[in-house]
Design an enzyme around this catalytic site. Structure first.
Site, PDB file in Angstrom:
ATOM      1  N   HIS A  34       0.865  -1.194   0.000  1.00  0.00           N
ATOM      2  CA  HIS A  34       0.000   0.000   0.000  1.00  0.00           C
ATOM      3  C   HIS A  34       0.893   1.232   0.000  1.00  0.00           C
ATOM      4  O   HIS A  34       2.131   1.108  -0.013  1.00  0.00           O
ATOM      5  CB  HIS A  34      -0.955  -0.035   1.200  1.00  0.00           C
ATOM      6  CG  HIS A  34      -0.268  -0.308   2.502  1.00  0.00           C
ATOM      7  ND1 HIS A  34       0.598   0.584   3.080  1.00  0.00           N
ATOM      8  CD2 HIS A  34      -0.299  -1.384   3.327  1.00  0.00           C
ATOM      9  CE1 HIS A  34       1.058   0.088   4.205  1.00  0.00           C
ATOM     10  NE2 HIS A  34       0.541  -1.115   4.381  1.00  0.00           N
ATOM     11  N   HIS A  37       4.001   1.281   2.246  1.00  0.00           N
ATOM     12  CA  HIS A  37       5.203   0.601   1.741  1.00  0.00           C
ATOM     13  C   HIS A  37       5.871   1.448   0.654  1.00  0.00           C
ATOM     14  O   HIS A  37       7.086   1.584   0.617  1.00  0.00           O
ATOM     15  CB  HIS A  37       4.834  -0.745   1.095  1.00  0.00           C
ATOM     16  CG  HIS A  37       4.259  -1.749   2.041  1.00  0.00           C
ATOM     17  ND1 HIS A  37       2.952  -2.185   1.969  1.00  0.00           N
ATOM     18  CD2 HIS A  37       4.817  -2.414   3.079  1.00  0.00           C
ATOM     19  CE1 HIS A  37       2.738  -3.075   2.910  1.00  0.00           C
ATOM     20  NE2 HIS A  37       3.834  -3.240   3.600  1.00  0.00           N
ATOM     21  N   LYS A 149       4.423   2.720  11.888  1.00  0.00           N
ATOM     22  CA  LYS A 149       3.198   2.095  12.396  1.00  0.00           C
ATOM     23  C   LYS A 149       3.587   0.926  13.310  1.00  0.00           C
ATOM     24  O   LYS A 149       2.970   0.685  14.325  1.00  0.00           O
ATOM     25  CB  LYS A 149       2.286   1.606  11.271  1.00  0.00           C
ATOM     26  CG  LYS A 149       0.967   1.089  11.846  1.00  0.00           C
ATOM     27  CD  LYS A 149       0.032   0.617  10.782  1.00  0.00           C
ATOM     28  CE  LYS A 149       0.442  -0.694  10.203  1.00  0.00           C
ATOM     29  NZ  LYS A 149       0.361  -1.841  11.151  1.00  0.00           N
ATOM     30  N   GLN A 153       8.595  -2.551  16.497  1.00  0.00           N
ATOM     31  CA  GLN A 153       9.453  -3.322  15.595  1.00  0.00           C
ATOM     32  C   GLN A 153      10.695  -2.503  15.224  1.00  0.00           C
ATOM     33  O   GLN A 153      11.809  -3.029  15.173  1.00  0.00           O
ATOM     34  CB  GLN A 153       8.655  -3.705  14.346  1.00  0.00           C
ATOM     35  CG  GLN A 153       9.478  -4.283  13.225  1.00  0.00           C
ATOM     36  CD  GLN A 153       8.627  -4.866  12.113  1.00  0.00           C
ATOM     37  OE1 GLN A 153       8.122  -5.976  12.238  1.00  0.00           O
ATOM     38  NE2 GLN A 153       8.455  -4.143  11.016  1.00  0.00           N
TER      39      GLN A 153
HETATM   40  O1  PAF Z   1       6.849  -5.184   8.992  1.00  0.00           O
HETATM   41  C1  PAF Z   1       6.764  -6.230   8.303  1.00  0.00           C
HETATM   42  O2  PAF Z   1       6.082  -6.286   7.278  1.00  0.00           O
HETATM   43  C2  PAF Z   1       7.505  -7.477   8.755  1.00  0.00           C
HETATM   44  O3  PAF Z   1       7.510  -7.587  10.133  1.00  0.00           O
HETATM   45  C3  PAF Z   1       8.951  -7.546   8.203  1.00  0.00           C
HETATM   46  C4  PAF Z   1       9.813  -6.432   8.721  1.00  0.00           C
HETATM   47  C5  PAF Z   1       8.903  -7.502   6.680  1.00  0.00           C
HETATM   48  C6  PAF Z   1       9.597  -8.873   8.622  1.00  0.00           C
HETATM   49  O4  PAF Z   1       8.894  -9.974   8.149  1.00  0.00           O
END
Ligand code: PAF
Length: 281
Positions: A34, A37, A149, A153
């Site tokens: 989307h 990205h 978002k 992570q």
């Molecule tokens: O954020 C994501 O889409 C996933 O956690 C990633 C970083 C591609 C790892 O699979």
């Protein structure tokens, strides 16, 4: 755009580029691309000669097998989207390619992977760290781009690069939102029309909460957000926490830390969405 499925071929292609002193920017995704990205791809293009995008739905980061099976997979649409932006290499490995045998490595993130998402999705960050470390080892980019978002992570991946002794620069990019404020997410495409109409309450409530923080204390803001969203019959808050943006530990007083973020996870039907917002009080 070159599409590569095989690690060795990718390593060869990158070695060729690096011997010409080209810098590499990496955008890791699980597909169902989307605007969020694509904003990472645009950012990567600003500061790198070559941009590599990966699409791999990583099984080890799904604590719920139903969530893994349901995760949207629309590779041919993704390829079309990437053709519209400048993506030099698209890497789409198979599961066997990324996990030829069981990977038992574990990274120690202290408390960072045990709170918030880590508490409600046990093992999730272990799987994220495994796959991201594999991509980093194969691709060795100069810079890697991640969306805020998934703020937790990003914090964990920054920590991961330290644990790996890697010099890869992790660039955090702002959340991209739909016109009604909903944070863009691949899972949004799984929502029914009715659910989609109701989920905009999440970001709208977070925005109001930021204003209310001028008058209310931390606990009052937390309670207000949870009850406002839970009052909607479609939505069910899993957690809402206001935390320090580095340690991700909860704060109890606005004065406690300079940089505060409210993290939320909400269930709607069998979909789970997350969002976050900075507080400036
Ligand atoms: O954020 C994501 O889409 C996933 O956690 C990633 C970083 C591609 C790892 O699979």
């Amino acid at each position: 755009m070159k599409i590569i499925e095989n690690k060795e071929e990718l390593i060869g292609a990158i070695a060729n580029l690096k011997s010409n002193n080209k810098s590499v920017g990496l955008v890791l995704t699980m597909g169902a691309l989307h605007e969020g990205h694509l904003s990472l791809v645009h950012e990567a293009n600003k500061n790198n000669d070559i941009v590599i995008v990966s699409i791999f739905v990583n099984p080890t980061q799904f604590n719920d097998p139903k969530d893994y099976n349901r995760y949207p997979r629309i590779l041919s649409d993704d390829i079309e989207e990437l053709k519209k932006v400048k993506c030099d290499i698209l890497f789409i490995p198979s599961e066997k390619e990324m996990y030829p045998h069981e990977d038992k490595r574990e990274f120690d993130f202290g408390n960072l992977d045990k709170i918030l998402e880590g508490k409600y999705r046990p093992g999730h960050f272990k799987g994220v760290a495994l796959i991201v470390s594999k991509f980093f080892e194969i691709i060795k980019p100069d810079k890697a781009y991640f969306g805020e978002k998934d703020f937790q992570q990003v914090v964990i991946i920054k920590h991961l690069t330290k644990l790996m002794g890697s010099s890869i620069e992790i660039i955090a990019c702002p959340i991209i939102r739909e016109s009604d404020g909903l944070a863009m997410s691949s899972r949004n495409m799984l929502l029914s029309k009715e659910e989609r109409e109701n989920v905009s309450l999440i970001s709208q409530t977070l925005l109001k909460a930021r204003k209310m923080a001028k008058e209310l204390n931390v606990k009052q803001v937390k309670n207000w957000v949870i009850s406002k969203i839970n009052n909607n019959p479609f939505l069910n808050v899993e957690y809402f926490e206001i935390v320090d943006d580095k340690s991700l530990e909860s704060i109890f007083d606005w004065e406690q830390q300079n940089y505060k973020i409210g993290f939320i996870a909400v269930h709607i039907g069998n979909i789970r969405l997350i969002d976050n917002i900075r507080f400036y009080s």
